[in-house]
Design an enzyme around this catalytic site. Structure first.
Site, short mmCIF file in Angstrom:
data_model
loop_
_atom_site.label_atom_id
_atom_site.label_comp_id
_atom_site.label_asym_id
_atom_site.label_seq_id
_atom_site.Cartn_x
_atom_site.Cartn_y
_atom_site.Cartn_z
N ARG A 39 0.83 -1.22 0.00
CA ARG A 39 0.00 0.00 0.00
C ARG A 39 0.86 1.26 0.00
O ARG A 39 0.55 2.23 -0.69
CB ARG A 39 -0.92 0.00 1.20
N ASP A 152 -15.42 8.36 10.73
CA ASP A 152 -14.30 7.44 10.48
C ASP A 152 -13.03 8.28 10.37
O ASP A 152 -13.08 9.46 9.96
CB ASP A 152 -14.51 6.65 9.18
C1 LIG Z 1 -13.27 -2.99 9.50
S1 LIG Z 1 -13.95 -1.38 9.41
C2 LIG Z 1 -15.46 -1.61 10.31
C3 LIG Z 1 -16.64 -0.95 9.66
C4 LIG Z 1 -17.98 -1.17 10.35
N1 LIG Z 1 -17.98 -0.61 11.67
C5 LIG Z 1 -18.33 -2.63 10.40
O1 LIG Z 1 -18.24 -3.27 11.45
O2 LIG Z 1 -18.70 -3.17 9.36
C6 LIG Z 1 -12.94 -0.48 10.58
C7 LIG Z 1 -12.99 1.01 10.40
O3 LIG Z 1 -12.38 1.64 11.55
C8 LIG Z 1 -11.74 2.80 11.11
N2 LIG Z 1 -10.75 3.25 12.11
C9 LIG Z 1 -9.55 2.70 12.42
N3 LIG Z 1 -8.91 3.45 13.32
C10 LIG Z 1 -9.71 4.49 13.63
C11 LIG Z 1 -9.60 5.63 14.49
N4 LIG Z 1 -8.51 5.85 15.21
N5 LIG Z 1 -10.63 6.51 14.53
C12 LIG Z 1 -11.74 6.31 13.78
N6 LIG Z 1 -11.90 5.26 12.94
C13 LIG Z 1 -10.91 4.36 12.85
C14 LIG Z 1 -11.12 2.39 9.79
O4 LIG Z 1 -10.82 3.50 8.96
C15 LIG Z 1 -12.20 1.48 9.20
O5 LIG Z 1 -13.03 2.15 8.28
#
Ligand SMILES: C[S@@+](CC[C@H](N)C(=O)[O-])C[C@H]1O[C@@H](n2cnc3c(N)ncnc32)[C@H](O)[C@@H]1O
Length: 286
Positions: A39, A152
């Protein structure tokens, strides 16, 4: 130069891990090494840099906020889908059913108030599922002051989420009734109808930073997000959620996540479903 031609040394990987942890609280394990290299190699080449070391130097010394955001966006994992872990939405419908007959709050204009936060909402499937599940069951919410905040750390996913446009393949596995909510677009994609999009506020928000938002919330969804955090970071985030949830409100977390609920002022009510219960914290402290 192909991506794999830029080697990622142990020291460089450690520097990258340190920076993403400092910014977003994300702990990258050894297993993410190849993914990180592929990436970030694209960005390193686009910046005409010759190594990951020089990229981290660039991030430390010269990078703009936008450059730092590109770094963060590249390292998030955004997997999601509509009605993921659907027992949460069944529970939410039961819970909101009680609020519909007995609203917890009124807004200043006298309308009953309902607030839900999807923290780590990725491309929007989670908050839209909340909206669809609730509006299908409780059309009377149209007269409510009902808002869903969806946030997010990754600005790319927030931009996609706000559009509410998805490939039709995303509806596979949904029931006919669930799929019927979406509008078909001439290009073959589907779109969340405007009435549901209008319930949403999408915003970039890093859970590690300030939270410039107004509580209290009736429910918070933070699913499959803290899985990327270490224990102390998870605990801090859960504690902060607790401050925004009145007694009896709910926190929904991901299927492989858990928390020491009692000491944080929650009681476990179902699989990965936690009810705010301040008494629990007092009992646990005794
Ligand atoms: C695997 S996805 C989960 C999406 C959804 N909540 C679900 O369960 O289907 C995880 C998300 O957490 C976000 N994320 C990771 N670290 C974060 C942070 N410090 N603050 C806010 N969001 C974060 C990522 O960008 C990503 O879009």
């Amino acid at each position: 130069m192909a991506d794999e031609e830029i080697a990622l040394s142990d020291k460089e990987f450690d520097r990258i891990r340190d920076r993403i942890y400092q910014i977003a609280g994300i702990s990258l394990g050894e297993a993410k090494r190849v993914l990180v290299a592929s990436r970030l190699a694209k960005i390193v080449r686009a910046k005409n840099l010759d190594s990951f070391d020089s990229y981290v130097d660039f991030l430390d010394r010269r990078a703009s906020d936008k450059d730092k955001q590109v770094f963060v966006n590249a390292l998030t994992t955004n997997l999601t889908r509509f009605y993921r872990e659907d027992h949460h939405f069944d529970h939410l419908v039961g819970y909101v059913g009680q609020l519909v007959t007995n609203p917890r709050h009124k807004s200043s204009n006298g309308r009953p108030r309902l607030r839900i936060w999807s923290a780590g909402c990725s491309t929007g499937q989670e908050p839209y599922t909340i909206a669809m599940a609730l509006m299908q069951k409780f059309p009377q919410l149209k007269g409510w002051d009902f808002r869903i905040l969806a946030t997010d750390v990754d600005t790319d996913v927030i931009a996609k989420a706000a559009l509410g446009i998805y490939p039709a393949g995303e509806l596979e596995g949904l029931s006919r009734e669930q799929a019927a909510v979406f509008e078909k677009m001439p290009d073959g994609n589907v779109r969340v109808p405007v009435a549901l999009r209008n319930l949403m506020t999408f915003k970039p928000l890093n859970l590690m930073g300030d939270w410039p938002l107004k509580g209290p919330f009736d429910a918070i969804f933070c699913r499959n997000v803290t899985i990327y955090f270490d224990r102390p970071t998870q605990t801090r985030v859960f504690e902060r959620f607790g401050e925004l949830l009145p007694d009896g409100a709910y926190l929904y977390i991901g299927h492989s996540e858990n928390m020491r609920s009692a000491s944080l002022g929650f009681s476990l009510e179902g699989k990965t479903i936690y009810r705010r219960n301040v008494q629990e914290r007092m009992r646990a402290a005794r």
